[in-house]
Write a protein that holds these residues in place. Structure first.
Motif, PDB file in Angstrom:
ATOM      1  N   UNK A   1       0.851  -1.204   0.000  1.00  0.00           N
ATOM      2  CA  UNK A   1       0.000   0.000   0.000  1.00  0.00           C
ATOM      3  C   UNK A   1       0.884   1.251   0.000  1.00  0.00           C
ATOM      4  N   UNK A   2       1.959   1.232   0.791  1.00  0.00           N
ATOM      5  CA  UNK A   2       2.886   2.379   0.822  1.00  0.00           C
ATOM      6  C   UNK A   2       3.541   2.579  -0.541  1.00  0.00           C
ATOM      7  N   UNK A   3       3.847   1.481  -1.245  1.00  0.00           N
ATOM      8  CA  UNK A   3       4.462   1.606  -2.561  1.00  0.00           C
ATOM      9  C   UNK A   3       3.484   2.206  -3.571  1.00  0.00           C
ATOM     10  N   UNK A   4       2.226   1.859  -3.477  1.00  0.00           N
ATOM     11  CA  UNK A   4       1.218   2.416  -4.384  1.00  0.00           C
ATOM     12  C   UNK A   4       1.042   3.909  -4.113  1.00  0.00           C
ATOM     13  N   UNK A   5       1.008   4.298  -2.842  1.00  0.00           N
ATOM     14  CA  UNK A   5       0.863   5.717  -2.479  1.00  0.00           C
ATOM     15  C   UNK A   5       2.086   6.506  -2.956  1.00  0.00           C
ATOM     16  N   UNK A   6       3.278   5.943  -2.790  1.00  0.00           N
ATOM     17  CA  UNK A   6       4.500   6.627  -3.244  1.00  0.00           C
ATOM     18  C   UNK A   6       4.499   6.760  -4.752  1.00  0.00           C
ATOM     19  N   UNK A   7       4.072   5.734  -5.464  1.00  0.00           N
ATOM     20  CA  UNK A   7       4.014   5.808  -6.930  1.00  0.00           C
ATOM     21  C   UNK A   7       3.026   6.886  -7.368  1.00  0.00           C
ATOM     22  N   UNK A   8       1.895   6.987  -6.674  1.00  0.00           N
ATOM     23  CA  UNK A   8       0.906   8.036  -6.994  1.00  0.00           C
ATOM     24  C   UNK A   8       1.489   9.426  -6.781  1.00  0.00           C
ATOM     25  N   UNK A   9       2.218   9.625  -5.683  1.00  0.00           N
ATOM     26  CA  UNK A   9       2.839  10.935  -5.419  1.00  0.00           C
ATOM     27  C   UNK A   9       3.886  11.282  -6.476  1.00  0.00           C
ATOM     28  N   UNK A  10       4.705  10.315  -6.863  1.00  0.00           N
ATOM     29  CA  UNK A  10       5.720  10.558  -7.889  1.00  0.00           C
ATOM     30  C   UNK A  10       5.052  10.896  -9.213  1.00  0.00           C
TER      31      UNK A  10
END
Length: 135
Positions: free
Chosen positions: A5-14
């Motif tokens: 979930x943290x990786x998906x949120x980070x990808x969205x921010x990038x």
């Protein structure tokens, strides 16, 4: 949070950051000019101020106040004071040439007496303790 979930949120921010940068670069206007540069091909209109006045001290401070005219009695009194000052200066100069003191400003300076050493002095008592009330 789980790691995926943290990786998906980070990808969205990038993705959002890169998209904002790309939109800013695409929609930016063409090369702009620096201050003082002229527009190529276009002549700027010359502006002339009709009522411009230079900034002087008079405008900042205010108009100079004129001194009131002196009456003949005041003029005579001022001339007498000038003569008295000139005579005093001449007298002081003559006294200085003789080597004598001319006035109180040239009186000899008397040095204060040197402090004398005293036998052992008792140490000063400590200041009294002040107790603060308990709150």
């Amino acid at each position: 949070m789980p790691r995926p979930v943290l990786q998906v949120v980070a990808a969205g921010l990038v993705t959002a950051c890169l998209g904002a940068f790309a939109l800013g670069a695409i929609t930016a206007p063409a090369r702009s000019r620096l201050p003082g540069e002229r527009v190529p091909g276009e002549a700027g209109q010359v502006l002339e101020a009709q009522e411009a006045k230079p900034l002087t001290d008079e405008r900042i401070i205010g108009a100079a106040q004129e001194e009131p005219e002196l009456t003949p009695e005041e003029q005579a009194r001022l001339e007498e004071e000038k003569k008295a000052k000139a005579e005093a200066a001449a007298l002081a100069k003559a006294e200085a040439e003789k080597g004598a003191p001319a006035g109180p400003e040239s009186a000899p300076v008397i040095a204060p007496p040197a402090p004398t050493e005293k036998a052992e002095t008792a140490p000063a008592p400590p200041p009294p303790k002040i107790e603060e009330p308990v709150f």
